[in-house]
Write an enzyme that holds these catalytic residues in place. Sequence first.
Site, PDB file in Angstrom:
ATOM      1  N   GLN A 124       0.829  -1.197   0.000  1.00 42.66           N
ATOM      2  CA  GLN A 124       0.000   0.000   0.000  1.00 42.66           C
ATOM      3  C   GLN A 124       0.867   1.252   0.000  1.00 42.66           C
ATOM      4  O   GLN A 124       1.951   1.281   0.595  1.00 42.66           O
ATOM      5  CB  GLN A 124      -0.904   0.031   1.234  1.00 42.66           C
ATOM      6  CG  GLN A 124      -1.865   1.216   1.256  1.00 42.66           C
ATOM      7  CD  GLN A 124      -2.229   1.664   2.658  1.00 42.66           C
ATOM      8  OE1 GLN A 124      -1.496   1.411   3.614  1.00 42.66           O
ATOM      9  NE2 GLN A 124      -3.371   2.308   2.798  1.00 42.66           N
TER      10      GLN A 124
ATOM     11  N   TYR B 220       0.325   5.527   0.785  1.00 43.66           N
ATOM     12  CA  TYR B 220      -0.392   6.781   0.983  1.00 43.66           C
ATOM     13  C   TYR B 220       0.416   7.857   0.270  1.00 43.66           C
ATOM     14  O   TYR B 220       1.629   7.713   0.085  1.00 43.66           O
ATOM     15  CB  TYR B 220      -0.526   7.116   2.465  1.00 43.66           C
ATOM     16  CG  TYR B 220      -1.608   6.347   3.189  1.00 43.66           C
ATOM     17  CD1 TYR B 220      -2.931   6.416   2.757  1.00 43.66           C
ATOM     18  CD2 TYR B 220      -1.313   5.566   4.304  1.00 43.66           C
ATOM     19  CE1 TYR B 220      -3.928   5.719   3.418  1.00 43.66           C
ATOM     20  CE2 TYR B 220      -2.306   4.868   4.974  1.00 43.66           C
ATOM     21  CZ  TYR B 220      -3.607   4.944   4.523  1.00 43.66           C
ATOM     22  OH  TYR B 220      -4.591   4.260   5.171  1.00 43.66           O
TER      23      TYR B 220
ATOM     24  N   ARG C 125     -12.789  10.457  13.565  1.00 40.27           N
ATOM     25  CA  ARG C 125     -13.230   9.255  14.268  1.00 40.27           C
ATOM     26  C   ARG C 125     -13.465   9.579  15.735  1.00 40.27           C
ATOM     27  O   ARG C 125     -12.530   9.736  16.524  1.00 40.27           O
ATOM     28  CB  ARG C 125     -12.195   8.142  14.082  1.00 40.27           C
ATOM     29  CG  ARG C 125     -11.970   7.830  12.598  1.00 40.27           C
ATOM     30  CD  ARG C 125     -10.830   6.880  12.361  1.00 40.27           C
ATOM     31  NE  ARG C 125     -10.469   6.861  10.938  1.00 40.27           N
ATOM     32  CZ  ARG C 125      -9.418   6.237  10.439  1.00 40.27           C
ATOM     33  NH1 ARG C 125      -8.600   5.573  11.246  1.00 40.27           N
ATOM     34  NH2 ARG C 125      -9.174   6.284   9.130  1.00 40.27           N
TER      35      ARG C 125
ATOM     36  N   LYS D 172      -7.214   2.447  -4.698  1.00 41.92           N
ATOM     37  CA  LYS D 172      -8.159   1.983  -3.678  1.00 41.92           C
ATOM     38  C   LYS D 172      -8.880   3.184  -3.077  1.00 41.92           C
ATOM     39  O   LYS D 172      -8.233   4.122  -2.589  1.00 41.92           O
ATOM     40  CB  LYS D 172      -7.426   1.216  -2.588  1.00 41.92           C
ATOM     41  CG  LYS D 172      -8.313   0.687  -1.465  1.00 41.92           C
ATOM     42  CD  LYS D 172      -7.477  -0.087  -0.463  1.00 41.92           C
ATOM     43  CE  LYS D 172      -8.310  -0.651   0.669  1.00 41.92           C
ATOM     44  NZ  LYS D 172      -8.907   0.403   1.528  1.00 41.92           N
TER      45      LYS D 172
ATOM     46  N   HIS E 183     -13.226   2.931   2.798  1.00 41.65           N
ATOM     47  CA  HIS E 183     -12.295   2.828   3.927  1.00 41.65           C
ATOM     48  C   HIS E 183     -12.982   2.209   5.145  1.00 41.65           C
ATOM     49  O   HIS E 183     -12.682   2.548   6.292  1.00 41.65           O
ATOM     50  CB  HIS E 183     -11.724   4.203   4.269  1.00 41.65           C
ATOM     51  CG  HIS E 183     -10.265   4.200   4.602  1.00 41.65           C
ATOM     52  ND1 HIS E 183      -9.287   4.547   3.692  1.00 41.65           N
ATOM     53  CD2 HIS E 183      -9.593   3.889   5.739  1.00 41.65           C
ATOM     54  CE1 HIS E 183      -8.097   4.473   4.260  1.00 41.65           C
ATOM     55  NE2 HIS E 183      -8.254   4.064   5.511  1.00 41.65           N
TER      56      HIS E 183
ATOM     57  N   ASP F 131     -14.048  -3.622  -1.038  1.00 38.75           N
ATOM     58  CA  ASP F 131     -13.917  -3.912   0.383  1.00 38.75           C
ATOM     59  C   ASP F 131     -14.971  -3.123   1.148  1.00 38.75           C
ATOM     60  O   ASP F 131     -15.850  -2.503   0.558  1.00 38.75           O
ATOM     61  CB  ASP F 131     -12.500  -3.624   0.893  1.00 38.75           C
ATOM     62  CG  ASP F 131     -12.127  -2.142   0.923  1.00 38.75           C
ATOM     63  OD1 ASP F 131     -13.015  -1.271   0.823  1.00 38.75           O
ATOM     64  OD2 ASP F 131     -10.916  -1.853   1.044  1.00 38.75           O
TER      65      ASP F 131
ATOM     66  N   GLY G  98     -17.059  -3.718   4.959  1.00 38.71           N
ATOM     67  CA  GLY G  98     -18.269  -4.314   5.500  1.00 38.71           C
ATOM     68  C   GLY G  98     -18.408  -5.807   5.321  1.00 38.71           C
ATOM     69  O   GLY G  98     -19.401  -6.382   5.773  1.00 38.71           O
TER      70      GLY G  98
ATOM     71  N   GLY H 185     -10.808  -6.627   5.909  1.00 40.30           N
ATOM     72  CA  GLY H 185     -10.178  -5.768   6.890  1.00 40.30           C
ATOM     73  C   GLY H 185     -10.402  -6.236   8.313  1.00 40.30           C
ATOM     74  O   GLY H 185      -9.681  -7.081   8.834  1.00 40.30           O
TER      75      GLY H 185
END
Length: 381
Positions: free
Chosen positions: A142, A144, A179, A244, A268, A299, A301, A322
């Site tokens: 991955q 970022y 969050r 993604k 996400h 992806d 859930g 995840g």
Amino acid sequence: MTTTDTGTPAATPSPPQTPLTVDDIAQWAATELEPEVWDFVCGGAGDESTLQLNRTDLANIRLVPRVLRDVAHPSTHTTLLGTPAAMPVAVAPMAYQRLIHPHGELAVARACKRAGIPFTVSALTSTPIDQLAATGATLWAQLYWFTDRARVGELLTQAEQAGCRAVVLSVDMPRMGRRLRDIRNDFTLPAGLASGADAAGLAAAGTRPGSSIARHTDTIMDAQLNWDDIEWLSRQTVLPVVLKGILDARDAALAAEFGVDAIVVSNHGGRQFDGAPSTIGALPAVLDAVADRCPVLIDSGFRSGLDILRAMALGAGGVLLGRPILYGLVGGERGVELTLSVLREELLDAMTHTGCADLRAAADLASVISEGLLPAPAALT
């Protein structure tokens, strides 16, 4: 009793009985993790409406079984980004896995090796990528988009040297989502958890309240990421480039036009923008826009083998997992293996009962939307 990679003893809890579902594993993990760590794993952005919508919309999809199809020996094997996989799943990138268990990413990579599925190494891994490569697992790396372009190039070089099969750029994180659980908990990583350059970055000053991880990402993430950068990235690496975090069909069409090798429909896991659609709801329009120009994975859930088959029936090429992996990781390598075993058994059961001898047959299944999923994607009947 297990040991950490430094040789110190580390107790690895075991589920009290053999789990039958991912929910069983999650309920057990919730009793083993510190409450603030559990909130970090399970929480989403805002009031977590998108997090819940991912689950609700998946549950509202019903598959219409076919019969008389000879499903005595169903096969879950497929190919993901050109690599054979024993199931149509890969492990999604997830940061700081040693927060869950002392062996962290090593335990997950080893379990993926045994299960025959790819493991995506987070850009915020708590275990160096060369150590993960030594497990022999199929690795994706991955990225970022950091403000330090040299750091991006460094990660690309590390991924290529480690033998990674693809680069997965997360495009949905110009900054970390708000969050609330982490903010209320004033969540901070334990000292020494992060690896490499990221360890120093966690000490950087920031202005956001609450989570130190959010303050850290504010200092390193580049919100100026745009399509010109995708062209630059493709020129910098020989590895397939995967985007993604795609939800809008227009972005999916642009990605295909820019020649990316695959996209992942993702919100996400509900951890970025609370108010986004579910990924399963966005999938049909994305597939229409891409028009087979590149593979489309998904992806957010997914909690069961039936969920995986639902995605395959709607046209996805595979599913990234995840949180279920992190639930299992509480029990170390064996816990992750249990999680993957449960999902495979559920997938085989769902394939058998819907008349799918292989995953190609899943794409021919009819699907219906149960009352309550609004609006129903036009591609579903």
